[in-house]
Design an enzyme around this catalytic site. Structure first.
Site, PDB file in Angstrom:
ATOM      1  CG  ASP A 147      -1.845  -1.105   1.359  1.00  0.00           C
ATOM      2  OD1 ASP A 147      -1.888  -1.919   0.418  1.00  0.00           O
ATOM      3  OD2 ASP A 147      -2.536  -1.209   2.397  1.00  0.00           O
ATOM      4  CG  ASP A 177      -3.409   3.869  -0.017  1.00  0.00           C
ATOM      5  OD1 ASP A 177      -3.098   5.011   0.377  1.00  0.00           O
ATOM      6  OD2 ASP A 177      -4.002   3.033   0.702  1.00  0.00           O
ATOM      7  CG  HIS A 221      -5.518  -1.028  -1.736  1.00  0.00           C
ATOM      8  ND1 HIS A 221      -5.382  -1.404  -0.431  1.00  0.00           N
ATOM      9  CD2 HIS A 221      -5.154   0.296  -1.776  1.00  0.00           C
ATOM     10  CE1 HIS A 221      -4.953  -0.386   0.299  1.00  0.00           C
ATOM     11  NE2 HIS A 221      -4.812   0.667  -0.491  1.00  0.00           N
ATOM     12  CG  ASP A 257      -3.523  -5.587  -4.550  1.00  0.00           C
ATOM     13  OD1 ASP A 257      -4.534  -5.033  -4.075  1.00  0.00           O
ATOM     14  OD2 ASP A 257      -2.448  -5.692  -3.916  1.00  0.00           O
ATOM     15  CB  CYS A 269      -2.051  -6.719   0.687  1.00  0.00           C
ATOM     16  SG  CYS A 269      -3.501  -6.485  -0.320  1.00  0.00           S
TER      17      CYS A 269
HETATM   18  N1  GLY Z   1     -10.230  -3.462  -1.391  1.00  0.00           N
HETATM   19  C1  GLY Z   1     -10.282  -4.567  -2.247  1.00  0.00           C
HETATM   20  C2  GLY Z   1     -11.236  -5.617  -1.829  1.00  0.00           C
HETATM   21  O1  GLY Z   1     -11.972  -5.436  -0.873  1.00  0.00           O
HETATM   22  O2  GLY Z   1     -11.284  -6.651  -2.430  1.00  0.00           O
END
Ligand code: GLY
Length: 358
Positions: free
Chosen positions: A112, A192, A241, A243, A343
């Protein structure tokens, strides 16, 4: 200079991995349930923040996740990868800026906070007050990489003061006039690093509840013309995020979360699109910061070998059928901290060259 002699060198998600930072949950503090946290918290998890916000994560959670992180370190080391760890930091200590006070969060997710573009580590400004000083847990490592010749670019931090968060943001109404809304405004630079994902000279980024247009533009201007930063938008209505949405696994092979990805940018037209199977659900629903799609939050050792959580059997089977060699590890107890293996790591050094995979 040969790539391998560089202290920092990583251009994509799949070239042979040489050095990685693995996060730590030591001293992790549950964030208070402020606007920023509320924007990405699944409803079933609200109780957790209301009960523990501002207090340490329960010891049992820390202990179990630590065992799994140590297991990840062991697996990586046995695979010949150099593993680095953040420094201990007292995240419980209250800190203050001219505008607000907060406690810290953790140093569990280096993904991150930093991203590597070729020979440059980019330090993200972040968008949660709890994460304002998180980069300092990695300062000794960053100094070391710099001393060895690495490039280190630090993005300007937002004040995170009044006006940075949109007080009118309502998690239950994430769209307005056909456009996604986010809890952060465009007043200051914010991103991030985990909202970016790399395919060599082409990097994909989403706007999210921690990454704004201005943050994306800052990255675009500072990485130079060698890289093309493509802004993408998928069906995650509370994004934070990228990923767990798209994960490039090898040249010409991208793993997607079919719940959120209905269409990919034309860049991927000639790529094989690997559709992830449904995630295995955690029985206790202990996914406080995330969706079930942590399933695809994997770490590639090279174009074939991929570290994946051991209970994600449908994904393990699918990867095998596509010709990959999954390496299952127990990591379920890390999930409640908000991520899986991607992550929890930052690939600082991989082999390979900076290329276009168009
Ligand atoms: N923030 C990504 C997820 O909750 O999959």
């Amino acid at each position: 200079m040969k790539e391998l002699s560089r202290p920092v060198w990583s251009c994509n998600e799949w070239d042979p991995l040489k050095e990685v930072i693995v996060g730590s949950v030591e001293g992790a503090i549950v964030p208070v349930f402020d606007e920023a946290v509320k924007a990405i918290t699944p409803e079933h998890a609200e109780w957790f923040f209301r009960e523990y916000g501002g207090k340490p994560f329960p010891d049992e959670m820390i202990e179990k996740a630590t065992v799994e992180l140590d297991g990840l370190v062991k697996v990586l080391t046995e695979l010949g990868v150099t593993v680095r760890r953040p420094d201990s930091m007292d995240f419980s200590k209250e800190f203050q800026t001219p505008w607000w006070k907060s406690r810290g969060l953790y140093a569990a997710m280096p993904r991150d906070v930093f991203m590597v573009f070729g020979d440059t580590i980019i330090e993200a400004p972040m968008a949660w007050r709890t994460r304002y000083f998180e980069h300092l847990a990695y300062r000794p490592l960053m100094n070391e990489y710099f001393d060895k010749g690495g490039r280190w670019l630090v993005a300007p931090k937002s004040t995170m003061a009044e006006g940075f968060y949109d007080e009118t943001y309502d998690r239950n109404e994430p769209m307005k006039d056909g456009k996604k809304r986010f809890v952060i405004t465009e007043n200051e630079i914010a991103f991030d690093a985990a909202d970016f994902i790399r395919c060599g000279k082409d990097v994909f980024v989403q706007k999210s509840n921690v990454t704004n247009e201005k943050g994306i533009e800052w990255v675009r201007r500072h990485v130079g013309s060698e890289f093309t930063i493509h802004e993408v938008d998928f069906g995650d209505m509370h994004p934070m995020h990228i990923d767990t949405t798209i994960v490039p696994l090898a040249p010409g092979k991208i793993l997607i979360n079919p719940e959120w990805v209905k269409k990919l940018p034309p860049f991927f037209d000639s790529w094989d699109v690997l559709i992830a199977p449904e995630p295995t659900k955690s029985e206790d629903k202990a996914l406080y910061f995330s969706s079930d799609w942590l399933t695809i939050n994997t770490l590639s050792i090279d174009e074939k070998r991929i570290i994946v959580e051991e209970q994600e059997q449908p994904l393990i089977d699918a990867l095998k059928s596509w010709g990959f060699e999954p390496i299952p590890i127990p990591f379920r107890n890390f999930y409640p901290f908000g991520g899986s293996v991607h992550c929890a790591t930052l690939d600082v050094r991989r082999e390979g060259t900076l290329q276009s995979y168009l």
